[in-house]
Enzyme design. Structure first.
Site, short mmCIF file in Angstrom:
data_model
loop_
_atom_site.label_atom_id
_atom_site.label_comp_id
_atom_site.label_asym_id
_atom_site.label_seq_id
_atom_site.Cartn_x
_atom_site.Cartn_y
_atom_site.Cartn_z
N ARG A 51 0.82 -1.22 0.00
CA ARG A 51 0.00 0.00 0.00
C ARG A 51 0.85 1.26 0.00
NH1 ARG A 51 -2.56 1.09 4.20
NH2 ARG A 51 -1.32 -0.46 5.29
N THR A 52 1.84 1.31 0.87
CA THR A 52 2.66 2.52 0.97
C THR A 52 3.42 2.75 -0.34
OG1 THR A 52 2.89 2.10 3.31
CG2 THR A 52 4.40 3.69 2.37
N LYS A 80 23.32 -8.64 -1.62
CA LYS A 80 24.75 -8.90 -1.83
C LYS A 80 25.59 -8.27 -0.73
CE LYS A 80 23.98 -8.72 -6.79
NZ LYS A 80 23.96 -7.75 -7.88
N ARG A 101 11.72 2.46 2.60
CA ARG A 101 11.23 1.67 3.74
C ARG A 101 12.30 0.63 4.06
NH1 ARG A 101 5.66 -0.85 5.61
NH2 ARG A 101 5.37 1.36 5.87
N HIS A 129 6.80 6.40 10.81
CA HIS A 129 6.12 6.24 9.52
C HIS A 129 5.45 7.59 9.24
CE1 HIS A 129 4.22 4.70 6.12
NE2 HIS A 129 3.37 3.84 6.63
#
Lengths: 310, 150
Positions: A51-52, A80, A101, A129
Site C-alpha cells: 500500500r505505501t 549482496k 522503507r 512512519h
C-alpha cells in the site's frame, strides 16, 4: 535540501502549507498533472509494503513523473551485502527523490545523511512512519475542516502501534484536542506519551470500554492488533478481537463522528460499516496519495520553481 | 604510605569510587593506548573514606574523557602539563557522545551498517539517559558496550 524522517520535522505552519497544497491538488488535478515531468521517484523498499509503495508511486505518476525501485531486500543489492550508505549514493545518480522503507530503525536517516537527493522515510521498523501521520492529519483537516477543537478516541493496540504514537504527538501541537485512549490493560498507551500530554496540560482519559465513550467522540481512530508484536500466540488470540466496531455500536456514535483506520484492517471494523457515511478509512487512503503528492512536490522544490532547492 | 611519582603530561583522575578504577581503565581503553598508567586503589580519603586514583601519562589532547561523566560525575579530573596541574575539570554530561558506546537495539541500523558511528544525544539529564541518534531508543550508557578501538 530537505528530507522527511519524522512527522514532527515540519512545523505546524509548514504543515498548513503542505495541506493547502494537497487540497489544491485534490481540487485541480489537471494543474499538477505534468509538474514532475522528467523527474524520477525511487521507491527503495527493503521490506514489502504494497500500500505505501503504491501510494508513493501513484502520487508521482499523478504529477507526471516516473518511478523506479525495488520492493524487497532480496531484489536489491542489499542481498549482496551493500550498505544503505552505498545504495543511496547510487540511487542519487538515478533518481530525483527517494522514498525508503527499511526494517532497521534509523536506516532512512543514514540514507539522508549520504544522499544527494531528498529522502522520505516510508517506514523504518517500529520507529517512524511519517507519511501515515501526515495522511491522518490531512484526512482530519479535510473532513473536519480543522485540526484541533475536537475529542479523538484511539482504540485498540495503543502500546505497539507507532502510527498511534506519532498521531498523538502530532495532534498534541494543536489547540483544544482531547484524547480518549481505549485499550485493554495489556495494550495501554506508553508512559512517555501520557507524560508528554501531562507536561503540555492536554486532557486525556484511559478507558477499556468503547461503548462507554463512543457517544462523546468527534473522531474514532481504530487500530489493528498486530500478530508480529506478540511473543505469545495465546495473548494475541485473546486480544485480537477485543474491539470490533459494529453497526450496533455505531448507533451510539454522533452523526458526524468519523471512523479512521491506518489499514490494513483484519476484523476490528465490521465490513457492514463500510457504507456508513462516517466510515472515512478509504477516503484516508485517497488523502494519503494527495499528501504524498504535495510532499514530493515540496521536497523537489517545485514551489520555488527550483530543482531540489528546498 | 605508598608513593607514586609525578607525571609530566596527562591526567590524574581523583575521587574515583573505591574499586572502580579497573573498570575505568577498561572504559577508557587504556590497554590499547601507548600510555603509562598508575592505579592507586583504596587510598584514604576524608571525603569518601576510601577512593581510587588513576594517573595516566599521555598526550592531553589524545584521550576522550566523555565516558567519565557518564560513569561517575563525582570524579575529579586534574589536567597535567609540564608536571603542573593546569586545569581542574568539572565533569558534566556531554550533549553528544560519539564513537564511545554501542547501541544495543538489535533493530537499529547501527547493528548492520558498516562504519556508521554510534552517536547518542543527552535526553534526560537528571537520570543520565541518552537517546541513540538513529533508532531513538533511550539508554543508561553504563549498560552499553564500548566501541572497540581498531
Amino acid at each position: 535540501m530537505r528530507h522527511l524522517m519524522n512527522p514532527l520535522d515540519f512545523t505546524v505552519e509548514e504543515l498548513e502549507k503542505l495541506f493547502d497544497l494537497a487540497n489544491d491538488m485534490e481540487k485541480n488535478p489537471d494543474r499538477y498533472a505534468n509538474v514532475c515531468h522528467g523527474k524520477k521517484l525511487a521507491t527503495c523498499f527493503y521490506e514489502p509494503s504494497t500500500r505505501t509503495r503504491l501510494s508513493f508511486e501513484s502520487a508521482m505518476l499523478n504529477l507526471g513523473g516516473s518511478v523506479l525501485g525495488f520492493s524487497s531486500a532480496d531484489s536489491s543489492s542489499a542481498a549482496k551485502g551493500e550498505s544503505v550508505s552505498d545504495t543511496i549514493r547510487v540511487i542519487s545518480c538515478y533518481a530525483d527523490i527517494c522514498a525508503m522503507r527499511h526494517p532497521k530503525e534509523g536506516a532512512p536517516m543514514v540514507a539522508a545523511e549520504r544522499s544527494k537527493i531528498p529522502v522520505i522515510n516510508a517506514g523504518d521498523g517500529g520507529h517512524q512512519h511519517p507519511t501515515q501521520t501526515l495522511t491522518d492529519l490531512l484526512t482530519i483537516r479535510s473532513l473536519k475542516g480543522k485540526l484541533g477543537g475536537f475529542t479523538i478516541g484511539l482504540c485498540g493496540d495503543l502500546k505497539f502501534g507507532r502510527t498511534v504514537h506519532s498521531l498523538i504527538e502530532a495532534l498534541a501541537r494543536y489547540d483544544d484536542v482531547n484524547f480518549i485512549f481505549i485499550s485493554p490493560e495489556e495494550l495501554k498507551v506508553p508512559d512517555y506519551i501520557t507524560q508528554m500530554l501531562k507536561n503540555k496540560n492536554i486532557g486525556y482519559e484511559e478507558v477499556i470500554s468503547l461503548d462507554e465513550v463512543i457517544g462523546r467522540l468527534d473522531l474514532l481512530y481504530m487500530t489493528r492488533v498486530q500478530r508480529e508484536r506478540f511473543f505469545n500466540e495465546e495473548d494475541y488470540i485473546r486480544l485480537k478481537d477485543f474491539y470490533i466496531l459494529t453497526k450496533e455500536k455505531m448507533k451510539a456514535a454522533r452523526e458526524d463522528m468519523l471512523v479512521l483506520h491506518p489499514l490494513p484492517r483484519v476484523n476490528e471494523i465490521s465490513v457492514e460499516i463500510d457504507d456508513d457515511p462516517r466510515a472515512a478509512y478509504f477516503k484516508q487512503v485517497q488523502y494519503g496519495v494527495y499528501v504524498r503528492m504535495a510532499l514530493i512536490y515540496t521536497l523537489l522544490g517545485l514551489e520555488q520553481g527550483g530543482d531540489k532547492a528546498c | 604510605m605508598l608513593n607514586v611519582g609525578k607525571i609530566e603530561e596527562g591526567f590524574v583522575l581523583d575521587h574515583i569510587k573505591a574499586g572502580q578504577s579497573l573498570s575505568l581503565y577498561h572504559h577508557l581503553q587504556l590497554d590499547t593506548r601507548d600510555c603509562t598508567v598508575a592505579m592507586i586503589m583504596n587510598a584514604k580519603s576524608d571525603k569518601m573514606g576510601k577512593k581510587d586514583i588513576l594517573k595516566v601519562e599521555c598526550d592531553i589532547n589524545d584521550l576522550n574523557l566523555d565516558v567519565l561523566a557518564v560513569i561517575d560525575r563525582n570524579i575529579t579530573v586534574n589536567v597535567i602539563k609540564d608536571g603542573e596541574i593546569i586545569q581542574k575539570k568539572e565533569l558534566t554530561l556531554p550533549q553528544e557522545i560519539k564513537r564511545v558506546f554501542k547501541c544495543k537495539n538489535p533493530r537499529c541500523i547501527t547493528s548492520i551498517e558498516q562504519e556508521l558511528p554510534h552517536i547518542f544525544f543527552l535526553s534526560d539529564e537528571t537520570k543520565g539517559l541518552y537517546r541513540c541518534k538513529y533508532c531513538e531508543e533511550k539508554f543508561d550508557m553504563r549498560s552499553l558496550e564500548r566501541v572497540k578501538i581498531s
